[in-house]
Scaffold this active site. Structure first.
Site, mmCIF file in Angstrom:
data_model
loop_
_atom_site.group_PDB
_atom_site.id
_atom_site.type_symbol
_atom_site.label_atom_id
_atom_site.label_comp_id
_atom_site.label_asym_id
_atom_site.label_seq_id
_atom_site.Cartn_x
_atom_site.Cartn_y
_atom_site.Cartn_z
ATOM 1 N N LYS A 173 9.597 -12.146 -9.537
ATOM 2 C CA LYS A 173 10.093 -11.390 -8.373
ATOM 3 C C LYS A 173 9.066 -11.615 -7.267
ATOM 4 C CE LYS A 173 9.999 -8.193 -5.946
ATOM 5 N NZ LYS A 173 9.739 -8.345 -4.471
ATOM 6 N N SER A 226 -0.643 -4.436 -3.921
ATOM 7 C CA SER A 226 -1.457 -3.323 -3.439
ATOM 8 C C SER A 226 -1.800 -2.355 -4.563
ATOM 9 C CB SER A 226 -0.692 -2.590 -2.338
ATOM 10 O OG SER A 226 0.505 -2.067 -2.874
ATOM 11 N N VAL A 229 1.116 0.331 -5.255
ATOM 12 C CA VAL A 229 2.239 -0.110 -6.096
ATOM 13 C C VAL A 229 1.740 -0.388 -7.516
ATOM 14 C CG1 VAL A 229 4.002 -1.884 -6.412
ATOM 15 C CG2 VAL A 229 3.530 -1.024 -4.124
ATOM 16 N N GLY A 230 0.560 -0.940 -7.632
ATOM 17 C CA GLY A 230 -0.008 -1.205 -8.957
ATOM 18 C C GLY A 230 -0.094 0.056 -9.801
ATOM 19 N N GLU A 247 -3.630 -7.185 -10.618
ATOM 20 C CA GLU A 247 -4.668 -7.689 -9.703
ATOM 21 C C GLU A 247 -4.401 -7.046 -8.348
ATOM 22 O OE1 GLU A 247 -7.366 -9.157 -10.213
ATOM 23 O OE2 GLU A 247 -7.024 -9.718 -12.290
ATOM 24 N N GLU A 380 -8.694 -0.843 1.784
ATOM 25 C CA GLU A 380 -8.462 -2.247 2.095
ATOM 26 C C GLU A 380 -7.598 -2.344 3.364
ATOM 27 O OE1 GLU A 380 -5.586 -4.444 -0.221
ATOM 28 O OE2 GLU A 380 -7.082 -6.017 -0.500
HETATM 29 P P1 NAD Z 1 2.721 -4.864 -2.268
HETATM 30 O O1 NAD Z 1 2.081 -4.036 -3.336
HETATM 31 O O2 NAD Z 1 3.333 -4.185 -1.128
HETATM 32 O O3 NAD Z 1 3.872 -5.785 -2.905
HETATM 33 C C1 NAD Z 1 3.602 -6.677 -3.966
HETATM 34 C C2 NAD Z 1 4.904 -6.960 -4.706
HETATM 35 O O4 NAD Z 1 5.352 -5.764 -5.343
HETATM 36 C C3 NAD Z 1 6.045 -7.416 -3.811
HETATM 37 O O5 NAD Z 1 6.771 -8.418 -4.483
HETATM 38 C C4 NAD Z 1 6.876 -6.139 -3.663
HETATM 39 O O6 NAD Z 1 8.236 -6.374 -3.377
HETATM 40 C C5 NAD Z 1 6.721 -5.521 -5.030
HETATM 41 N N1 NAD Z 1 6.955 -4.069 -5.108
HETATM 42 C C6 NAD Z 1 6.873 -3.151 -4.107
HETATM 43 N N2 NAD Z 1 7.141 -1.925 -4.596
HETATM 44 C C7 NAD Z 1 7.381 -2.060 -5.932
HETATM 45 C C8 NAD Z 1 7.686 -1.159 -7.002
HETATM 46 N N3 NAD Z 1 7.812 0.164 -6.797
HETATM 47 N N4 NAD Z 1 7.844 -1.663 -8.255
HETATM 48 C C9 NAD Z 1 7.710 -2.975 -8.492
HETATM 49 N N5 NAD Z 1 7.436 -3.883 -7.527
HETATM 50 C C10 NAD Z 1 7.253 -3.435 -6.266
HETATM 51 O O7 NAD Z 1 1.584 -5.907 -1.813
HETATM 52 P P2 NAD Z 1 1.699 -7.004 -0.657
HETATM 53 O O8 NAD Z 1 1.655 -6.298 0.658
HETATM 54 O O9 NAD Z 1 2.797 -7.948 -0.947
HETATM 55 O O10 NAD Z 1 0.335 -7.838 -0.880
HETATM 56 C C11 NAD Z 1 -0.892 -7.450 -0.371
HETATM 57 C C12 NAD Z 1 -1.730 -6.828 -1.459
HETATM 58 O O11 NAD Z 1 -1.915 -7.746 -2.535
HETATM 59 C C13 NAD Z 1 -3.121 -6.476 -0.999
HETATM 60 O O12 NAD Z 1 -3.450 -5.187 -1.462
HETATM 61 C C14 NAD Z 1 -3.995 -7.524 -1.686
HETATM 62 O O13 NAD Z 1 -5.320 -7.136 -1.938
HETATM 63 C C15 NAD Z 1 -3.266 -7.737 -2.958
HETATM 64 N N6 NAD Z 1 -3.643 -9.029 -3.545
HETATM 65 C C16 NAD Z 1 -4.473 -9.013 -4.636
HETATM 66 C C17 NAD Z 1 -4.881 -10.211 -5.208
HETATM 67 C C18 NAD Z 1 -5.762 -10.222 -6.420
HETATM 68 O O14 NAD Z 1 -5.760 -11.216 -7.111
HETATM 69 N N7 NAD Z 1 -6.520 -9.175 -6.677
HETATM 70 C C19 NAD Z 1 -4.442 -11.419 -4.654
HETATM 71 C C20 NAD Z 1 -3.607 -11.388 -3.540
HETATM 72 C C21 NAD Z 1 -3.203 -10.169 -2.997
#
Ligand code: NAD
Length: 478
Positions: A173, A226, A229-230, A247, A380
């Site tokens: 996804k 993020s 969401v994690g 991650e 962040e």
């Molecule tokens: P996000 O958490 O908004 O979204 C990530 C993914 O989760 C997307 O595909 C989104 O559609 C999905 N999502 C959103 N809500 C959900 C839910 N309730 N259940 C399941 N899936 C859901 O993050 P983003 O804005 O896409 O990315 C930026 C973030 O990613 C930053 O916090 C960044 O630090 C992190 N990031 C971490 C790493 C790492 O390896 N540590 C690498 C790259 C990015």
């Protein structure tokens, strides 16, 4: 008008009732693509298909899996310029950054093509007489991969490649902001000969990710995104005893010791804080400089930052592209506006740029004299913003570096071997860089953080084996 790119389910491109569009963040008048939005019924179907496919796929020979991954690597290599251009147009990173990302994805597929045939267990003598012990590694099952927009090609690649290499069935996804480049990955795996149901992709927003997470037939979820969401995902996945790899974000420190090579340190600070428009989980957002060289460092940092060119991601003259979206532009602006009231001194930049037209352009920003309690230094931001702190000595610098609940990447610039080693030992981060920027990593060693930055086995290298396989211990007697 580009044709609608469909979801990839059971080896075929499945249309949907709803459709989304994406626009180039460097020039929002340019339509990048149109995409079918999956329904929760599509997710259910994909999981059911994957369950069935798993019974065959886990029994395929490692050579067969290896060959498929090798063909995917070849296709990525062949198509690098075209894929990198699409990535720049959709996400907004500059072309050299996009080429580096696509190249890394090819390396990752090739590495795991090799790892598929190298998967090892262990053979031991039992503590009992005439009994042998065989510890095997087996596939986990159906895995859901949920990925962000900032590395929209390499992160899906570095999750899919090991998952497939070790015999799992994958449902990806991707981020709703970067469907076009994710669709290309699905198409490459289709062409490479992945059997129906072994790799599938459902496009959509958080609800589609949530449908994958809540499906009891999904055995493992690997999520990059993020912290907020994690945490939501963790509650569900841990609650039902499935396997989880998270991650998440970072608040990465770069320490500059009094004996550092200042030119190199400034270069690493600029690359780590501002390149990729600061939208990297490993970006340096807190630079901690020894008091003896602080003023000199800041002067050079200001001078170097003022020379950065922010512009269209495909313009060769641009060092930094736009932010990814209007929402990201607004979020970053909010942090910049709030920073002075929290105690930080504005030293440079932080304006929304009017030129070039039609893009989400933001000037890199530097703050001084802040404290670790204010939100800009605790949360962040995910934009080209950096805070510089003055440390009284090396111990103070280490203390400030660790003053965060995150623990992804930390760096130090020093000419002293002893300081470098002391910093590696004392750091709370999962990755430590010595005389290197906090960004940048290899594909054959574990990648990931500690504390609020991660959960579960790390990605890549040995971490990927831990997550995408499970052990079975067999006791054997005659
Ligand atoms: P996000 O958490 O908004 O979204 C990530 C993914 O989760 C997307 O595909 C989104 O559609 C999905 N999502 C959103 N809500 C959900 C839910 N309730 N259940 C399941 N899936 C859901 O993050 P983003 O804005 O896409 O990315 C930026 C973030 O990613 C930053 O916090 C960044 O630090 C992190 N990031 C971490 C790493 C790492 O390896 N540590 C690498 C790259 C990015």
């Amino acid at each position: 008008m580009p044709q609608v790119r469909n979801n990839y389910i059971d080896g075929a491109w499945r249309p949907a009732e709803l459709c989304s569009e994406s626009y180039n963040p460097s020039d929002t008048s340019e339509l990048v693509g149109r995409f079918a939005i999956a329904s929760t019924a599509d997710v259910r179907d994909a999981v059911n298909v994957a369950r069935k496919a798993f019974t065959h796929w886990k029994e395929t020979s490692p050579q067969q899996r290896s060959d498929i991954l090798d063909r995917a690597a070849d296709a990525i290599d062949r198509r690098t310029p075209e894929l990198a251009t699409l990535l720049s147009r959709e996400e907004g990173k500059t072309l050299p950054e996009a080429v580096a990302e696509v190249t890394k994805a090819a390396h990752t597929f090739r590495y795991f093509a090799g790892e598929a045939v190298r998967l090892a267990g262990a053979s031991l003598r039992s503590v009992r007489k005439a009994v042998d012990v065989d510890v095997r590694r087996e596939a986990v099952g159906v895995v859901g991969l949920i990925t962000p927009w900032n590395f929209p090609f390499s992160i899906p690649a570095w999750k899919s490649a090991p998952a497939l290499a070790y015999g799992n069935c994958v449902i990806l996804k991707p981020s709703e902001l970067t469907n076009a480049i994710a669709w290309e990955l699905a198409s490459i795996l289709h062409e490479a000969g992945v059997p129906p149901g072994v790799f599938q992709m459902v496009m959509g927003g958080g609800d589609i990710g949530a449908a994958l997470v809540s499906n009891p037939d999904v055995d493992a979820v690997s999520f990059t995104g993020s912290e907020a969401v994690g945490r939501l995902i963790a509650v569900q996945i841990i609650g039902r005893g499935a396997k989880l790899q998270l991650e998440l974000g970072g608040k990465n420190p770069l320490v500059v010791a009094d004996d550092a090579d200042l030119d190199k340190a400034v270069d690493a600070a600029v690359r780590g804080a501002f390149y990729s428009t600061g939208q990297r989980c490993t970006a340096s957002s807190r630079i901690i400089v020894d008091a003896a060289i602080h003023d000199d460092f800041v002067e050079r940092l200001l001078e170097r930052t003022a020379r950065l060119r922010v512009g269209h991601a495909l313009d060769e003259a641009s060092d930094i592209g736009p932010l990814v979206s209007a929402a990201q532009l607004e979020r970053v602006s909010r942090y910049v506006q709030a920073a002075p009231s929290g105690g930080a001194r504005h030293a440079y930049g932080g304006r929304v740029l009017e030129t070039p037209a039609n893009g989400y352009y933001f000037e890199p920003a530097i703050f001084l004299d802040g404290n670790m309690r204010q939100s800009i230094n605790r949360e962040e931001v995910f934009g080209p913003i950096v805070s510089v702190f003055k440390a009284t000595d090396f111990e103070d610098a280490v203390r400030l570096a660790n003053a965060t609940e995150f623990g992804l990447s930390a760096g130090i610039f020093t000419a002293s071997h002893a300081k470098a080693r002391a910093f590696i030992r004392a750091s709370n981060s999962g990755m430590v860089m010595v005389n290197l920027p906090t960004v940048g990593s290899d594909y054959h060693v574990p990648f990931g953080g500690r504390g609020a930055s991660a959960y579960g086995p790390k990605e890549m290298g040995l971490g990927a084996v831990e997550f995408f396989t499970q052990t079975k211990t067999a006791y054997i007697a005659d």
